[in-house]
Design a protein around this motif. Structure first.
Motif, mmCIF file in Angstrom:
data_model
loop_
_atom_site.group_PDB
_atom_site.id
_atom_site.type_symbol
_atom_site.label_atom_id
_atom_site.label_comp_id
_atom_site.label_asym_id
_atom_site.label_seq_id
_atom_site.Cartn_x
_atom_site.Cartn_y
_atom_site.Cartn_z
ATOM 1 N N ALA A 61 -3.832 -46.831 11.354
ATOM 2 C CA ALA A 61 -2.582 -47.537 11.675
ATOM 3 C C ALA A 61 -1.530 -47.275 10.604
ATOM 4 O O ALA A 61 -0.361 -47.004 10.901
ATOM 5 C CB ALA A 61 -2.852 -49.034 11.812
ATOM 6 N N TYR A 118 -0.376 -43.671 10.938
ATOM 7 C CA TYR A 118 0.580 -43.496 12.025
ATOM 8 C C TYR A 118 1.974 -43.933 11.603
ATOM 9 O O TYR A 118 2.962 -43.242 11.876
ATOM 10 C CB TYR A 118 0.137 -44.286 13.257
ATOM 11 N N ARG A 119 2.065 -45.086 10.916
ATOM 12 C CA ARG A 119 3.388 -45.583 10.502
ATOM 13 C C ARG A 119 4.072 -44.614 9.545
ATOM 14 O O ARG A 119 5.284 -44.361 9.665
ATOM 15 C CB ARG A 119 3.247 -46.960 9.849
ATOM 16 N N GLU A 122 5.122 -41.526 11.480
ATOM 17 C CA GLU A 122 6.273 -41.830 12.327
ATOM 18 C C GLU A 122 7.561 -41.876 11.509
ATOM 19 O O GLU A 122 8.606 -41.357 11.936
ATOM 20 C CB GLU A 122 6.050 -43.167 13.040
ATOM 21 N N THR A 140 2.324 -37.733 15.038
ATOM 22 C CA THR A 140 2.497 -39.018 15.725
ATOM 23 C C THR A 140 2.287 -38.851 17.225
ATOM 24 O O THR A 140 1.668 -39.703 17.872
ATOM 25 C CB THR A 140 3.888 -39.621 15.457
ATOM 26 N N LEU A 189 -0.641 -40.784 19.238
ATOM 27 C CA LEU A 189 -0.261 -41.612 20.372
ATOM 28 C C LEU A 189 -1.035 -41.194 21.620
ATOM 29 O O LEU A 189 -1.478 -42.025 22.414
ATOM 30 C CB LEU A 189 1.248 -41.491 20.617
ATOM 31 N N GLY A 217 -4.624 -42.561 21.101
ATOM 32 C CA GLY A 217 -4.770 -43.947 20.653
ATOM 33 C C GLY A 217 -5.408 -44.069 19.290
ATOM 34 O O GLY A 217 -6.234 -44.944 19.058
ATOM 35 N N GLY A 272 -4.765 -45.156 15.714
ATOM 36 C CA GLY A 272 -3.828 -45.868 14.846
ATOM 37 C C GLY A 272 -2.704 -46.555 15.586
ATOM 38 O O GLY A 272 -1.855 -47.207 14.977
ATOM 39 N N VAL A 273 -2.684 -46.413 16.897
ATOM 40 C CA VAL A 273 -1.651 -46.996 17.731
ATOM 41 C C VAL A 273 -2.240 -47.111 19.134
ATOM 42 O O VAL A 273 -3.199 -46.408 19.469
ATOM 43 C CB VAL A 273 -0.386 -46.100 17.728
#
Length: 634
Positions: A247, A250-251, A254, A268, A272, A275, A277-278
């Motif tokens: 997570a 991913y941030r 992003e 990212t 996505l 799925g 980390g997000v």
């Protein structure tokens, strides 16, 4: 230009230095590099002229006019000349292209340096260090970087530090390198901040320090350096020296992608898609990849092609022909990775007509051009019996070539080959040599493998003692793989070094399992199911091993079946039998599981002896048709 000369000779004391200030930042022009005082305008002008010659970004005749004008300005009385700057495109329009001119670039940078511009000295040092425009001369590069540093240009310090760390033109000296980086970082040089973070994460200049790595990379990110965000994202994604946190990864990816980093934008989209980390959004992930592929660059096209060429990920969207077309498009835009993938698809005949000779020819041509990744790919082809190419000798040769060309994976792969004996006879001494080579370039996992080999008897007793200390040091920093190795050593024991201690091994495995290690989870499960009485907790062990299997690792069922078999009547978990575990492993593509099942029915291990059933399982293990044999119906 004659008019401009007339202005000078006629007493017009403001000279328009024709300098391309708006040119893209090159690798040698990192943001955040500060000089103590601005260089004199005329010096900056010559430096920019050097850039034009270096890059071939101005037609030679027009560059000549600029140089004539600057030479006239330089020979005018310095007290009577004031330099101002304008964009040359306002005078020349589209300058066109010309080949790089190394000699004139050197001359321009030298004049700029004489006029007090230390950044020009760095540019000149970069030329001599890289050796692409002029012959490589590391001693000259070092001298120029030192001169620029002494004149107050902080950006020269990270270059000196990098050369000290790599032993380029001088002996490796990590302490001096760190000192140079600290000074540069304090002056605001973001590249130095990144490098300090790299040192902390790799343990190259002392113990691994994850907290320091995070702090340094965050400082670089705060200074506007997008690579700091990418480093942080990769740190949490890989989970080598910190607990894996997809997570967070991913941030960071992003944020970096939003700031223009194409690699981060691709990551990212990929996360996505599955799925990671997000929340999974397959349609959204594909849409992002499609949008990236529609941009002029190559990265998005390669990422989308990777998606369509991956059957497991693409599912019903699997489209190797489209993938091949995207790789071709990206290769036409200069992507070497796309060209490499395109060649491999030709070898396999995926998405295009099979062309073994053509694909190999592309790869060999790339190797001849100095591409280490292409050499590594050749090694992979020759090592894996792909397209009838199995050739261990050619594989080793290709990996060695990749290593010489600087591919960071090659030395470690050679270490793995000689350590395992799967491709060539096992040679621990050679494996140790290759692992140490990879470790010297900052590969922490190769360093760990070298340490483990040394502890287990490859190398001298003194090397074994030193390696054991290093393993414990790496484990203490939180390196998950090192914690697992500590457990492995305690589980088996090493004469004269490590006493066998299953309880200590279990403690290490549980610690690594809590940090996300699947390997440690399986090994802890094995001990809990079939270990010493003091360590038994079969229900917990089965649960742990099933959690790994549920994540898509069919080999976990094989390990579970082995642990249950070893426990025999002592297994009180009751949730799954060895036969059921091996059946699931076999269904997941682990043919060895069918051998185990054959042995079970041959020997009557917890089931009635059944020679026919054993024979049919052996047939399945061999890949022979056993349809209608009644195995699955039992």
């Amino acid at each position: 230009m004659g008019l401009l000369r007339h202005w000078i000779s006629g007493g017009v004391w403001t000279i328009l230095a024709l300098v391309l200030w708006g040119s893209p930042i090159k690798a040698a022009e990192m943001p955040g590099e500060r000089i103590v005082e601005p260089a004199p305008s005329l010096g900056r002008a010559y430096r920019k002229l050097g850039d034009l010659y270096r890059d071939g970004s101005l037609a030679r005749q027009k560059a000549k006019h600029v140089q004539e004008f600057l030479d006239t300005a330089r020979h005018a009385s310095p007290k009577s000349v004031v330099i101002s700057v304008i964009d040359p495109s306002r005078i020349f329009g589209d300058p066109g292209q010309s080949p790089p001119d190394g000699a004139r670039a050197v001359s321009s940078y030298e004049v700029a340096g004489e006029l007090g511009d230390p950044e020009a000295l760095v540019r000149l040092g970069d030329l001599y260090r890289q050796g692409s425009v002029v012959p490589k001369d590391l001693r000259a590069a070092l001298a120029l970087f030192r001169m620029a540093r002494d004149r107050g240009y902080a950006g020269a310090r990270w270059r000196l530090a990098e050369m000290m760390l790599r032993g380029e033109g001088l002996p490796i000296d990590r302490n001096k390198a760190r000192a140079e980086l600290e000074i540069a970082a304090a002056a605001g040089v973001s590249t130095a901040m990144l490098m300090l973070g790299d040192l902390a994460a790799s343990g190259e200049a002392g113990p691994i320090d994850a907290e320091a790595a995070v702090s340094r990379w965050q400082r670089a990110a705060d200074a506007g350096e997008v690579r700091g965000l990418v480093r942080l994202a990769s740190l949490y994604y890989d989970g080598l020296i910190v607990p894996r946190d997809s997570a967070k990864a991913y941030r960071f990816f992003e944020e970096a992608g939003a700031k223009g980093d194409s690699y981060a934008a691709v990551r990212t989209a990929q996360m996505l898609l599955v799925g990671d980390g997000v929340a999974a959004d397959r349609a959204g992930g594909v849409a992002r990849l499609e949008a990236l592929a529609a941009t002029p660059g190559a990265d998005g096209k390669v990422a989308l092609a990777d998606f369509y060429s991956n059957r497991d990920q693409a599912g019903d969207s699997f489209d190797p022909a489209r993938a091949y077309s995207l790789y071709v498009s990206a290769a036409e835009r200069g992507s070497r990775s796309a060209r490499l993938r395109m060649a491999i698809m030709q070898v396999h005949g995926e998405g295009t007509a099979a062309n073994l000779d053509g694909g190999l020819s592309i790869l060999r041509g790339m190797v001849a051009d100095g591409d280490g990744s292409a050499a590594f790919s050749l090694g992979e082809l020759f090592a894996t019996r792909t397209a009838g190419l199995s050739d261990p000798s050619a594989a080793i040769s290709a990996y060695e070539r990749a290593d010489k060309l600087g591919d960071p994976r090659a030395a470690k792969r050679l270490g793995d080959i000689f350590a395992s004996g799967n491709l060539v006879p096992r040679e621990p001494g050679k494996a140790l040599e290759y692992y140490r080579s990879a470790a010297s370039r900052g590969d922490v996992l190769a360093r760990l493998k070298a340490d483990e080999l040394a502890v287990r008897g490859t190398g001298t007793p003194q090397e074994a003692q030193t390696a054991l200390v290093d393993i414990k040091r790496l484990a203490a920093t939180g390196l998950i793989d090192a914690i697992v190795v500590v457990g492995d050593l305690a589980r088996t024991g090493v004469a004269g070094l490590v006493p066998a201690d299953e309880t200590a091994a279990l403690a290490s495995y549980l610690l690594a399992a809590d940090k996300g290690s699947r390997t440690a989870t399986l090994r802890a499960g094995e001990i809990l199911i079939s270990g010493l009485p003091a360590n038994l907790d079969p229900a917990r062990g089965v649960s742990m091993m099933l959690s790994v299997a549920a994540a898509g690792d069919a080999s976990a069922y094989l390990a579970l079946g082995d642990a249950l078999l070893k426990a025999g009547s002592g297994n009180r978990s009751g949730s799954i039998s060895p036969v059921e575990a091996f059946e699931k492993a076999g269904a997941g593509g682990i043919s060895t599981a069918y051998l185990r099942l054959g042995d079970i029915y041959r020997d009557g291990a917890g089931v009635p002896v059944d020679g026919d059933r054993a024979a049919r399982y052996y047939m399945k293990a061999a890949g022979l048709d056993s349809s209608g044999d009644g195995i699955d119906g039992q």
